[in-house]
Scaffold this motif. Structure first.
Motif, mmCIF file in Angstrom:
data_model
loop_
_atom_site.group_PDB
_atom_site.id
_atom_site.type_symbol
_atom_site.label_atom_id
_atom_site.label_comp_id
_atom_site.label_asym_id
_atom_site.label_seq_id
_atom_site.Cartn_x
_atom_site.Cartn_y
_atom_site.Cartn_z
ATOM 1 N N TYR A 148 0.093 -2.741 -2.099
ATOM 2 C CA TYR A 148 -1.223 -2.188 -2.136
ATOM 3 C C TYR A 148 -1.960 -1.412 -2.939
ATOM 4 O O TYR A 148 -2.892 -1.261 -3.407
ATOM 5 C CB TYR A 148 -1.534 -1.336 -0.549
ATOM 6 N N ASN A 149 -0.717 -0.866 -3.697
ATOM 7 C CA ASN A 149 -1.144 -0.020 -4.979
ATOM 8 C C ASN A 149 -1.670 -1.004 -6.268
ATOM 9 O O ASN A 149 -2.627 -0.629 -6.706
ATOM 10 C CB ASN A 149 0.279 0.810 -5.477
ATOM 11 N N VAL A 150 -0.964 -2.114 -6.007
ATOM 12 C CA VAL A 150 -1.526 -3.176 -7.024
ATOM 13 C C VAL A 150 -2.761 -3.646 -6.783
ATOM 14 O O VAL A 150 -3.545 -4.009 -7.704
ATOM 15 C CB VAL A 150 -0.421 -4.179 -7.155
ATOM 16 N N ALA A 151 -2.879 -3.941 -5.321
ATOM 17 C CA ALA A 151 -3.863 -4.357 -5.066
ATOM 18 C C ALA A 151 -5.309 -3.290 -5.121
ATOM 19 O O ALA A 151 -6.420 -3.792 -5.575
ATOM 20 C CB ALA A 151 -4.025 -4.821 -3.498
ATOM 21 N N GLU A 152 -5.078 -2.077 -4.903
ATOM 22 C CA GLU A 152 -6.101 -1.025 -5.142
ATOM 23 C C GLU A 152 -6.478 -1.078 -6.543
ATOM 24 O O GLU A 152 -7.613 -1.049 -6.827
ATOM 25 C CB GLU A 152 -5.710 0.096 -4.412
ATOM 26 N N LEU A 153 -5.594 -1.061 -7.316
ATOM 27 C CA LEU A 153 -5.720 -1.158 -8.816
ATOM 28 C C LEU A 153 -6.554 -2.338 -9.293
ATOM 29 O O LEU A 153 -7.548 -2.110 -10.151
ATOM 30 C CB LEU A 153 -4.523 -0.750 -9.685
ATOM 31 N N THR A 154 -6.118 -3.205 -8.833
ATOM 32 C CA THR A 154 -6.746 -4.816 -9.042
ATOM 33 C C THR A 154 -8.376 -4.648 -8.849
ATOM 34 O O THR A 154 -9.156 -4.795 -9.599
ATOM 35 C CB THR A 154 -6.206 -5.721 -8.476
ATOM 36 N N LYS A 155 -8.607 -4.154 -7.509
ATOM 37 C CA LYS A 155 -9.940 -3.806 -7.141
ATOM 38 C C LYS A 155 -10.831 -2.995 -8.212
ATOM 39 O O LYS A 155 -11.972 -2.950 -8.320
ATOM 40 C CB LYS A 155 -10.134 -3.707 -5.653
ATOM 41 N N ASN A 156 -9.923 -1.730 -8.113
ATOM 42 C CA ASN A 156 -10.655 -0.573 -9.180
ATOM 43 C C ASN A 156 -10.898 -1.213 -10.600
ATOM 44 O O ASN A 156 -12.012 -0.922 -11.015
ATOM 45 C CB ASN A 156 -9.656 0.414 -9.315
#
Length: 438
Positions: A148-156
Motif C-alpha cells: 500500500y506504500n507503493v499504491a499510495e505513491l502511485t496515486k500521489n
C-alpha cells in the motif's frame, strides 16, 4: 488501405503489450510471498525439524540393536607348572581370541518418562506450527504495508503529475498575459518557480516509488524481474461485529494459542520430572560368537562358543541427593510462571484489540471525511480556475487553491491505505487474517 490499417493496428497492439507493466494484484502478491519469502521458508524448515523430532523414531519407544566384534592377539613368554609337577616353559607362545555379537536393549518401563517426553515432542510440533503461522501473518502484514506504500505513491504521482500539468498551463497563460500587457513578469516568474517545485516533488516521489517497489520485491523473495504496477483500489468490510471479533480473538489469537501450548508443555514437563521417582525396567538380549586359540600351556587348545543370552534388569534411583526433588519443584514454578504470563497476555490482548478496533473505526471516519474534503477542494479549485482565467484572482490565490486540492488528494490517499492496514491488523489480532480474501 484496409490491409495497411490492420497491420498498423496489430503493430500498435504488439508495442502496447511489450511496454505494458505487469499488474501485481494483492492475491498474486500473497501467493508469491507464501512461496518465496525467505522468512516463511525458514519457518517451514523449523516445522520440518519439529515433525522429525515428533516422529516415533525419536520417541525412545523402539529398541536399540548394536553389533560388536573384536580380535585379540597375544605373544607371551610363559612358564606353566602343572599339578603333576611338570614344568613347561614357552617363549613367544601365541594365542588369539575372536568375538562377535548382536546385542538388543529395550526399556520396558521407565516411570512413564518416555511417554511424557513423546507427548512434549508432539506439543512442540504444534507450537512450531503456530510459530510458523505467526511468521506468515507478520509477513502478510509487512507485505501489505509495503504494497500500500507503493499504491499510495502511485496515486500521489498521478496527483503530482496533474498538478505539474496545471502549473505548466498556468505558465503558458501567464506568458501570454505578459506578452499582451495584461500581467507583469512577476506572475511568469512565480509560475516558473511553482513548476520547478512541482517537478522536484514529482521526481522525489518517483524515486521513492522505485525504492518501495524494491522493498516489496524483497518481501516477495525478489521474484519479479521487471517493473510492475499494483492495484490501487481497496474495499472495506464495514459489517464486522466487535463482540464476535473479540470472542475470536480470545480463541484464535496466535499469542494466546502459543502460551496455551507452552502451558501444556510445562505441565508434561512436571510429570516427566516426577517419573524419575519410579524404577526403570529393561530387557537385554544377545546372540554371540566367541573363539579362542590358546597357547600350548593351556588345557584347551581351541574353544568356540555360540548362542543366545537374555535377561531383565531393574534400576531404581532411591535417592540422588535431592536433584530430582529440585527439578520437580523448578518445573512446577515454570508452570506457574506460564499461567501468570497467560493472565497478563489475556489482559494485554484485550487492550490491543480495543485499541485496534477504535483505531480502525477512527481511520475509516477520517477516510470518509477526506473523501468529502476532496469534493470541496475540487469545487473550490474549479471556481478559482474560472476566476483566474477571467483575471478575478491573482496567481497566489490560484496557487493556494491548487495546493489545497493536491494536499486533499494526498491526505485522502494516505487515509485510505492507513484504514486498510488498520483493518488487517485488527484481523491479525483476531486470528482471521489468513481467512480473508485479499
Amino acid at each position: 488501405m484496409n490491409i495497411k490499417f490492420v497491420f498498423l493496428s496489430m503493430l500498435l497492439m504488439i508495442q502496447a503489450s511489450v511496454f505494458a507493466q505487469e499488474l501485481l494484484s494483492p492475491e498474486k502478491a500473497v501467493v508469491l510471498a507464501l512461496k518465496n519469502n525467505y522468512g516463511i521458508k525458514l519457518a517451514h524448515t523449523d516445522v520440518e525439524i519439529a515433525n522429525n523430532n515428533a516422529d516415533i523414531l525419536n520417541s525412545g519407544y523402539l529398541p536399540t540393536l548394536n553389533g560388536n566384534a573384536g580380535a585379540t592377539y597375544n605373544s607371551n613368554n610363559t612358564e606353566a607348572e602343572f599339578s603333576d609337577g611338570r614344568v613347561t616353559t614357552l617363549k613367544g607362545a601365541e594365542s588369539s581370541r575372536y568375538n562377535a555379537s548382536v546385542d538388543l536393549n529395550y526399556v520396558l518401563f521407565d516411570g512413564l518418562g518416555r511417554s511424557y517426553n513423546y507427548k512434549q515432542l508432539k506439543e512442540n510440533q504444534q507450537l512450531t506450527g503456530l510459530q510458523a503461522r505467526e511468521t506468515i501473518e507478520n509477513t502478510i502484514l509487512q507485505l501489505f504495508t509495503v504494497y500500500y506504500n507503493v499504491a499510495e505513491l502511485t496515486k500521489n504521482i498521478d496527483a503530482l503529475t496533474e498538478t505539474l500539468a496545471i502549473s505548466k498551463d498556468r505558465l503558458i497563460r501567464s506568458q501570454y498575459q505578459f506578452d499582451y500587457g495584461q500581467s507583469t513578469k512577476l506572475a511568469v516568474l512565480n509560475a516558473e518557480v511553482d513548476i520547478n517545485n512541482d517537478s522536484i516533488n514529482l521526481m522525489n516521489s518517483k524515486q521513492q516509488l522505485q525504492n518501495y517497489k524494491r522493498d516489496l520485491n524483497l518481501v516477495l523473495g525478489n521474484t519479479i524481474l521487471g517493473d510492475f504496477d499494483v492495484n490501487t483500489q481497496v474495499s472495506f468490510n464495514t459489517l464486522y461485529s466487535r463482540s464476535e471479533l473479540l470472542e475470536k480473538t480470545k480463541v484464535n489469537n496466535i499469542n494466546l494459542l502459543q502460551i496455551d501450548k507452552n502451558i501444556a508443555i510445562n505441565t508434561l514437563g512436571v510429570k516427566f520430572q516426577k517419573s524419575n521417582y519410579l524404577p526403570t525396567v529393561g530387557l537385554t538380549g544377545s546372540y554371540g560368537w566367541n573363539k579362542s586359540n590358546n597357547n600350548a600351556a593351556s588345557f584347551v587348545a581351541v574353544s568356540t562358543n555360540t548362542g543366545f543370552s537374555g535377561g531383565l534388569n531393574l534400576s531404581w534411583n532411591l535417592f540422588d541427593g535431592g536433584s530430582t526433588i529440585t527439578r520437580v519443584k523448578n518445573a512446577k514454578i515454570n508452570l506457574e510462571a506460564q499461567n501468570i504470563q497467560k493472565e497478563q497476555l489475556v489482559v494485554s490482548v484485550e487492550r490491543d484489540f480495543s485499541n485496534a478496533w477504535d483505531d480502525y473505526q477512527n481511520k475509516l471516519r477520517i477516510f470518509k471525511l477526506q473523501e468529502e474534503n476532496i469534493n470541496t477542494s475540487q469545487n473550490n479549485f474549479d471556481r478559482t480556475l474560472e476566476k483566474f482565467k477571467l483575471g478575478q484572482v491573482n496567481s497566489i490565490e490560484f496557487r493556494q487553491a491548487q495546493l489545497n486540492l493536491l494536499n486533499a488528494e494526498l491526505s485522502r490517499n494516505r487515509a485510505k491505505y492507513l484504514a486498510k492496514l488498520a483493518e488487517f491488523y485488527l484481523l491479525q489480532l483476531s486470528g482471521e487474517l489468513l481467512n480473508m480474501n485479499f
